[in-house]
Write an enzyme that holds these catalytic residues in place. Sequence first.
Site, PDB file in Angstrom:
ATOM      1  N   HIS A  10      21.970  -4.427  22.818  1.00 19.22           N
ATOM      2  CA  HIS A  10      20.660  -3.850  23.092  1.00 19.22           C
ATOM      3  C   HIS A  10      20.376  -3.946  24.590  1.00 19.22           C
ATOM      4  O   HIS A  10      21.178  -4.498  25.357  1.00 19.22           O
ATOM      5  CB  HIS A  10      19.578  -4.481  22.217  1.00 19.22           C
ATOM      6  CG  HIS A  10      19.423  -5.974  22.356  1.00 19.22           C
ATOM      7  ND1 HIS A  10      19.127  -6.587  23.547  1.00 19.22           N
ATOM      8  CD2 HIS A  10      19.530  -6.971  21.439  1.00 19.22           C
ATOM      9  CE1 HIS A  10      19.036  -7.887  23.362  1.00 19.22           C
ATOM     10  NE2 HIS A  10      19.293  -8.157  22.094  1.00 19.22           N
ATOM     11  N   HIS A  34      20.882  -7.413  26.394  1.00 23.47           N
ATOM     12  CA  HIS A  34      22.268  -7.728  26.784  1.00 23.47           C
ATOM     13  C   HIS A  34      22.659  -6.885  27.996  1.00 23.47           C
ATOM     14  O   HIS A  34      23.273  -7.362  28.950  1.00 23.47           O
ATOM     15  CB  HIS A  34      23.255  -7.388  25.661  1.00 23.47           C
ATOM     16  CG  HIS A  34      22.977  -8.021  24.335  1.00 23.47           C
ATOM     17  ND1 HIS A  34      22.783  -7.288  23.191  1.00 23.47           N
ATOM     18  CD2 HIS A  34      22.854  -9.316  23.971  1.00 23.47           C
ATOM     19  CE1 HIS A  34      22.575  -8.110  22.168  1.00 23.47           C
ATOM     20  NE2 HIS A  34      22.603  -9.355  22.616  1.00 23.47           N
ATOM     21  N   CYS A  84      19.906 -25.265  13.655  1.00 22.14           N
ATOM     22  CA  CYS A  84      19.518 -23.853  13.535  1.00 22.14           C
ATOM     23  C   CYS A  84      20.776 -23.012  13.667  1.00 22.14           C
ATOM     24  O   CYS A  84      21.439 -23.029  14.708  1.00 22.14           O
ATOM     25  CB  CYS A  84      18.499 -23.441  14.603  1.00 22.14           C
ATOM     26  SG  CYS A  84      18.245 -21.640  14.618  1.00 22.14           S
ATOM     27  N   CYS A 108      20.776 -20.315  16.477  1.00 21.09           N
ATOM     28  CA  CYS A 108      21.030 -20.848  17.834  1.00 21.09           C
ATOM     29  C   CYS A 108      22.397 -21.502  17.912  1.00 21.09           C
ATOM     30  O   CYS A 108      22.884 -21.766  18.996  1.00 21.09           O
ATOM     31  CB  CYS A 108      20.032 -21.941  18.202  1.00 21.09           C
ATOM     32  SG  CYS A 108      18.350 -21.424  18.384  1.00 21.09           S
ATOM     33  N   CYS A 165      12.625 -23.640  13.903  1.00 18.55           N
ATOM     34  CA  CYS A 165      13.344 -23.521  15.173  1.00 18.55           C
ATOM     35  C   CYS A 165      12.402 -22.894  16.214  1.00 18.55           C
ATOM     36  O   CYS A 165      11.789 -21.858  15.949  1.00 18.55           O
ATOM     37  CB  CYS A 165      14.569 -22.634  14.973  1.00 18.55           C
ATOM     38  SG  CYS A 165      15.147 -21.925  16.519  1.00 18.55           S
ATOM     39  N   HIS A 180      13.836 -19.154  17.082  1.00 22.92           N
ATOM     40  CA  HIS A 180      13.892 -18.118  16.052  1.00 22.92           C
ATOM     41  C   HIS A 180      12.770 -18.201  15.021  1.00 22.92           C
ATOM     42  O   HIS A 180      12.669 -17.313  14.170  1.00 22.92           O
ATOM     43  CB  HIS A 180      15.250 -18.163  15.342  1.00 22.92           C
ATOM     44  CG  HIS A 180      16.380 -17.821  16.249  1.00 22.92           C
ATOM     45  ND1 HIS A 180      17.067 -18.767  16.973  1.00 22.92           N
ATOM     46  CD2 HIS A 180      16.902 -16.622  16.588  1.00 22.92           C
ATOM     47  CE1 HIS A 180      17.980 -18.163  17.704  1.00 22.92           C
ATOM     48  NE2 HIS A 180      17.904 -16.866  17.501  1.00 22.92           N
ATOM     49  N   LYS A 223      10.589 -11.178  22.650  1.00 26.99           N
ATOM     50  CA  LYS A 223      12.011 -11.045  22.922  1.00 26.99           C
ATOM     51  C   LYS A 223      12.624 -10.173  21.816  1.00 26.99           C
ATOM     52  O   LYS A 223      12.232 -10.288  20.659  1.00 26.99           O
ATOM     53  CB  LYS A 223      12.650 -12.429  22.887  1.00 26.99           C
ATOM     54  CG  LYS A 223      14.069 -12.409  23.390  1.00 26.99           C
ATOM     55  CD  LYS A 223      14.755 -13.752  23.303  1.00 26.99           C
ATOM     56  CE  LYS A 223      16.161 -13.632  23.824  1.00 26.99           C
ATOM     57  NZ  LYS A 223      17.141 -14.423  23.109  1.00 26.99           N
ATOM     58  N   LYS A 232      16.966  -9.135  16.030  1.00 28.24           N
ATOM     59  CA  LYS A 232      17.224  -8.385  14.807  1.00 28.24           C
ATOM     60  C   LYS A 232      16.051  -8.533  13.852  1.00 28.24           C
ATOM     61  O   LYS A 232      15.615  -7.571  13.230  1.00 28.24           O
ATOM     62  CB  LYS A 232      18.487  -8.961  14.149  1.00 28.24           C
ATOM     63  CG  LYS A 232      19.561  -7.944  14.058  1.00 28.24           C
ATOM     64  CD  LYS A 232      20.927  -8.399  13.818  1.00 28.24           C
ATOM     65  CE  LYS A 232      21.370  -9.145  12.627  1.00 28.24           C
ATOM     66  NZ  LYS A 232      22.829  -9.140  12.500  1.00 28.24           N
TER      67      LYS A 232
HETATM   68  N1  MSP Z   1      27.102 -16.168  22.852  1.00 32.99           N
HETATM   69  C1  MSP Z   1      26.045 -16.787  23.564  1.00 32.99           C
HETATM   70  C2  MSP Z   1      26.382 -16.940  25.039  1.00 32.99           C
HETATM   71  C3  MSP Z   1      27.623 -17.693  25.335  1.00 32.99           C
HETATM   72  S1  MSP Z   1      27.984 -17.704  27.034  1.00 32.99           S
HETATM   73  C4  MSP Z   1      29.183 -18.814  27.202  1.00 32.99           C
HETATM   74  C5  MSP Z   1      24.775 -15.951  23.436  1.00 32.99           C
HETATM   75  N2  MSP Z   1      24.973 -14.655  23.153  1.00 32.99           N
HETATM   76  S2  MSP Z   1      23.831 -13.549  22.963  1.00 32.99           S
HETATM   77  O1  MSP Z   1      24.501 -12.402  22.427  1.00 32.99           O
HETATM   78  O2  MSP Z   1      22.729 -14.063  22.245  1.00 32.99           O
HETATM   79  O3  MSP Z   1      23.437 -13.100  24.421  1.00 32.99           O
HETATM   80  C6  MSP Z   1      22.738 -13.917  25.260  1.00 32.99           C
HETATM   81  C7  MSP Z   1      22.476 -13.250  26.581  1.00 32.99           C
HETATM   82  O4  MSP Z   1      22.104 -11.869  26.434  1.00 32.99           O
HETATM   83  C8  MSP Z   1      21.259 -13.877  27.252  1.00 32.99           C
HETATM   84  O5  MSP Z   1      21.528 -15.053  27.918  1.00 32.99           O
HETATM   85  C9  MSP Z   1      20.877 -12.780  28.195  1.00 32.99           C
HETATM   86  O6  MSP Z   1      21.754 -12.804  29.279  1.00 32.99           O
HETATM   87  C10 MSP Z   1      21.089 -11.538  27.341  1.00 32.99           C
HETATM   88  N3  MSP Z   1      19.891 -11.224  26.582  1.00 32.99           N
HETATM   89  C11 MSP Z   1      19.751 -11.138  25.227  1.00 32.99           C
HETATM   90  N4  MSP Z   1      18.486 -10.762  24.941  1.00 32.99           N
HETATM   91  C12 MSP Z   1      17.793 -10.601  26.055  1.00 32.99           C
HETATM   92  C13 MSP Z   1      16.504 -10.152  26.384  1.00 32.99           C
HETATM   93  N5  MSP Z   1      15.624  -9.809  25.477  1.00 32.99           N
HETATM   94  N6  MSP Z   1      16.199 -10.062  27.691  1.00 32.99           N
HETATM   95  C14 MSP Z   1      17.089 -10.341  28.680  1.00 32.99           C
HETATM   96  N7  MSP Z   1      18.290 -10.771  28.404  1.00 32.99           N
HETATM   97  C15 MSP Z   1      18.651 -10.975  27.109  1.00 32.99           C
HETATM   98  O7  MSP Z   1      23.716 -16.482  23.619  1.00 32.99           O
END
Ligand code: MSP
Length: 501
Positions: free
Chosen positions: A18, A21, A126, A129, A143, A146, A294, A297
Amino acid sequence: MPRFYVTTPIYYVNDAPHIGHAYTTVTADALARWHRLMGDDVKFLTGTDEHGLKVKRSAEANGLTPQEQADRYSARFRDTWQLLDISNDDYIRTTERRHHVAVQALMQAAYDNGWVTLGTYEGLYCVACEAYYSEGELEDGLCPVHKRPVELMKEDNYFFRLSALADRLLEWYERDPAAVSPEHKRNEALGLIRGGLQDISVTRTSLDWGVQVPWDSSHVFYVWYDALINYATAAGYGSDPAQFERWWPAVHHLIGKDILRFHCVYWPALCMAAGIDPPHRVSVHGYLLVGGEKMSKTAFNQISPSDLVPVFGVDGYRYHFLRDQQFGPDGEFSYEAMVARYNADLANNLGNLLARVSAVVQTKCGGIGPAPAPDSPLARLAAEVYRSAADAWERVSPSEALEATWRLVRAANAALEEVEPWKAEPGPAVDAVLGDALEVLRLVAVLASPALTRAPAEIWRRIGLQGDPGEARLPEAAAWGGYPGGLPVEKGAPLFPRLNG
Ligand code: MSP
């Protein structure tokens, strides 16, 4: 040659890509492109995080094996990065063999150094997380991230003796104040360390979807420890010492604030335990919020880059997030703001500059672009803009870098409006203002190329220059006077057609 090894978090394969990311990945891409312009030796890594309970349960819910789930979702991330012109040099998947080898080598080193010991763990977990929480950290028993129930888990685990590394972590923070930025995120990490660190469990016996512990095959590593090590794997840890030596001192992690504790406390401590340097830089950004929340899903508020690219184009997409979302604080996504930014900066300012210049060069200069004036008033501004933009990119502030760059676009438009070459007789005054505007277009195409991956090359082509501005070299390419004049200028369709709100 300075080196720059930039990384994104590796994304979980339980969720579709999304714009949250993509925010981190596009920022990392723009920084990689900026450093390439500066002539640095650049390595840019992204990838997917494929082990752990969360992925295993998603796979079950989808009727897939964990590997099938990982293959499917990892490909979706890869496709999204292609859609957004992401120029990563490597794409790591934690299910790859090279990663298993590196995780085992790095954790073995921490174990051999006496930082990993056996114990029993009981706690509230959790799954979303993939983390344990203490009672005090829960909100209404849920949590805090979440807002979902946690589960009581009990396991024989290997523990990482994090508590014994607190002083070394504090020393590192003191020795290298720039390691974690921005300042308030650094303070948050320092607060976590000063608040007292507990040893943490780094293995699981309840699960087999992970990397096996080399000294005890009944355990796999806890997914976060497996995941963090990806940055070392891709640099050559455990397989190519020369590469590792080359890239590790230059590593620069970009992360969202949700994973600060892992990157700014656990990861540097694990590096110390394994006998490697903690990360050189960690830059932490806020959340992109949709409707004040934030994206997730469960909140049904996810927006995909593929919803927006057909409307705004790749350049319009990238420009909006880099320009409007400041790196650091949270920011609210707004479609209206995205349209407004596109129309103001791309359609009206940059697009209009190119359209006007190329039209007037046809009518007043026979289609041949004049050279800029060496003593143009815009020359000084261009030097200032370059300095501000370079400084902002170095500070990981794309929004300021682009704001600075567009000052030059606005100034060139203002100069045209003052002279009104479309009304004037052909002659030196018309040539001077058009030459300056062409030079601004040449320069802006270079300075904007970390953000815009398509338009800069088209601008160069239309003003008669060869090559790709993304392959120019700074600071040379920023020197005033690079547009030679005497080149055929082409009038074409609008570069950024206006959008209706
Ligand atoms: N897999 C772990 C990270 C491991 S790194 C060694 C994880 N993955 S995640 O798919 O949840 O992605 C996390 C990252 O995606 C966040 O740290 C951020 O960089 C980005 N984001 C996910 N949602 C976001 C927002 N709503 N806003 C900005 N960035 C976001 O955690």
